[in-house]
Design a protein around this motif. Structure first.
Motif, mmCIF file in Angstrom:
data_model
loop_
_atom_site.group_PDB
_atom_site.id
_atom_site.type_symbol
_atom_site.label_atom_id
_atom_site.label_comp_id
_atom_site.label_asym_id
_atom_site.label_seq_id
_atom_site.Cartn_x
_atom_site.Cartn_y
_atom_site.Cartn_z
ATOM 1 N N ARG A 139 0.834 -1.213 0.000
ATOM 2 C CA ARG A 139 0.000 0.000 0.000
ATOM 3 C C ARG A 139 0.860 1.251 0.000
ATOM 4 O O ARG A 139 0.555 2.230 -0.684
ATOM 5 C CB ARG A 139 -0.935 -0.007 1.215
ATOM 6 N N ARG A 140 1.956 1.217 0.772
ATOM 7 C CA ARG A 140 2.849 2.384 0.801
ATOM 8 C C ARG A 140 3.505 2.612 -0.565
ATOM 9 O O ARG A 140 3.643 3.748 -1.003
ATOM 10 C CB ARG A 140 3.911 2.209 1.889
ATOM 11 N N ALA A 141 3.915 1.504 -1.198
ATOM 12 C CA ALA A 141 4.534 1.632 -2.522
ATOM 13 C C ALA A 141 3.531 2.172 -3.534
ATOM 14 O O ALA A 141 3.868 3.014 -4.379
ATOM 15 C CB ALA A 141 5.065 0.275 -2.982
ATOM 16 N N ASP A 142 2.289 1.698 -3.437
ATOM 17 C CA ASP A 142 1.249 2.170 -4.351
ATOM 18 C C ASP A 142 0.955 3.648 -4.102
ATOM 19 O O ASP A 142 0.791 4.427 -5.045
ATOM 20 C CB ASP A 142 -0.027 1.342 -4.153
ATOM 21 N N ALA A 143 0.927 4.041 -2.838
ATOM 22 C CA ALA A 143 0.681 5.446 -2.500
ATOM 23 C C ALA A 143 1.816 6.332 -3.020
ATOM 24 O O ALA A 143 1.578 7.430 -3.528
ATOM 25 C CB ALA A 143 0.537 5.606 -0.986
ATOM 26 N N GLN A 144 3.059 5.841 -2.931
ATOM 27 C CA GLN A 144 4.200 6.616 -3.429
ATOM 28 C C GLN A 144 4.139 6.760 -4.946
ATOM 29 O O GLN A 144 4.433 7.832 -5.494
ATOM 30 C CB GLN A 144 5.512 5.940 -3.016
ATOM 31 N N ARG A 145 3.735 5.688 -5.621
ATOM 32 C CA ARG A 145 3.591 5.762 -7.085
ATOM 33 C C ARG A 145 2.525 6.785 -7.464
ATOM 34 O O ARG A 145 2.700 7.570 -8.404
ATOM 35 C CB ARG A 145 3.253 4.393 -7.661
ATOM 36 N N ASN A 146 1.401 6.759 -6.736
ATOM 37 C CA ASN A 146 0.340 7.732 -7.001
ATOM 38 C C ASN A 146 0.837 9.156 -6.792
ATOM 39 O O ASN A 146 0.535 10.065 -7.579
ATOM 40 C CB ASN A 146 -0.873 7.469 -6.100
ATOM 41 N N ARG A 147 1.594 9.349 -5.735
ATOM 42 C CA ARG A 147 2.124 10.682 -5.436
ATOM 43 C C ARG A 147 3.023 11.179 -6.565
ATOM 44 O O ARG A 147 2.913 12.329 -6.998
ATOM 45 C CB ARG A 147 2.899 10.637 -4.113
ATOM 46 N N GLU A 148 3.900 10.297 -7.055
ATOM 47 C CA GLU A 148 4.797 10.686 -8.145
ATOM 48 C C GLU A 148 4.012 10.994 -9.416
ATOM 49 O O GLU A 148 4.337 11.943 -10.141
ATOM 50 C CB GLU A 148 5.812 9.564 -8.407
ATOM 51 N N ARG A 149 2.986 10.205 -9.700
ATOM 52 C CA ARG A 149 2.162 10.450 -10.888
ATOM 53 C C ARG A 149 1.435 11.787 -10.777
ATOM 54 O O ARG A 149 1.325 12.536 -11.756
ATOM 55 C CB ARG A 149 1.161 9.308 -11.074
ATOM 56 N N ILE A 150 0.936 12.088 -9.590
ATOM 57 C CA ILE A 150 0.241 13.362 -9.372
ATOM 58 C C ILE A 150 1.195 14.528 -9.608
ATOM 59 O O ILE A 150 0.856 15.499 -10.296
ATOM 60 C CB ILE A 150 -0.333 13.416 -7.935
ATOM 61 N N LEU A 151 2.395 14.445 -9.037
ATOM 62 C CA LEU A 151 3.355 15.534 -9.175
ATOM 63 C C LEU A 151 3.779 15.726 -10.633
ATOM 64 O O LEU A 151 3.913 16.858 -11.101
ATOM 65 C CB LEU A 151 4.582 15.269 -8.303
ATOM 66 N N GLN A 152 3.983 14.630 -11.350
ATOM 67 C CA GLN A 152 4.384 14.747 -12.746
ATOM 68 C C GLN A 152 3.263 15.348 -13.588
ATOM 69 O O GLN A 152 3.498 16.196 -14.452
ATOM 70 C CB GLN A 152 4.785 13.376 -13.303
#
Length: 204
Positions: A27-40
């Protein structure tokens, strides 16, 4: 042995606990991926004409608005983090470039990265409140100045950068890039940065 025996129960608990830890990590890895996608997505969209909309960011990276709001409650929070990440990447680039280039070449390559940073800075600062961008600018000046000094110090040590070059001089000169529109930045940016590199070059 009873299934309710303490030893057996402990074994089951450890297994469940292990699954829980693995699930939490996923879940943490998925949340981090989402965060990076949002920022990009926000970095790309802030450059578009008109006000940046959070629903447009969510749509661009294929997530729900609720997920976006959990990471960034407000538009200003998101844009501030876009800028902070850009600063972090710019600062980190100095050391990476020095590891693979001669000091003056590393400085020139870093200036190329500065041009991309200048676009993001211009677009983000135009989209947020003045008090926020002043605070962001004040906090980013130190790390960027330190990155410049690392590059200049390496060049001075190698004898390729003039001895009197100071980080503050470079900061003042490159700050003008964020005041240029895209056409000027494309047309004049590389030449201006080339002139700056030549000006920093040690005279033999």
């Amino acid at each position: 042995m009873s299934v309710y025996d303490g030893k057996h129960t402990g074994h089951v608990s450890a297994s469940v606990q292990g699954d829980s830890v693995q699930g939490g990590g996923a879940r943490r890895a998925d949340a981090q991926r989402n965060r990076e996608r949002i920022l990009q997505a926000a970095r790309d969209l802030v450059h578009e004409p008109g006000e940046l909309k959070l629903n447009a960011v969510a749509k661009a990276c294929g997530i729900g608005q609720g997920t976006l709001y959990r990471h960034f409650p407000t538009r200003e929070d998101l844009l501030a983090e876009v800028y902070r990440r850009e600063v972090d990447e710019l600062v980190a680039a100095a050391g990476r470039l020095l590891a693979t280039h001669q000091p003056l070449d590393a400085l020139a390559a870093w200036f190329d990265r500065v041009a991309a940073y200048a676009r993001v800075k211009r677009d983000v600062f135009a989209a947020i409140e003045a008090a926020t961008w002043r605070d962001l600018a004040a906090h980013s000046l130190g790390p960027i100045g330190e990155a410049v000094e690392v590059l200049l110090a390496a060049g001075r040590l190698a004898g390729t950068v003039r001895a009197d070059a100071e980080a503050r001089d470079v900061i003042v000169l490159i700050s003008w890039l964020s005041r240029l529109d895209d056409a000027e930045l494309d047309a004049r940016g590389p030449r201006l940065l080339s002139i700056l590199v030549d000006g920093l070059r040690a005279h033999r």
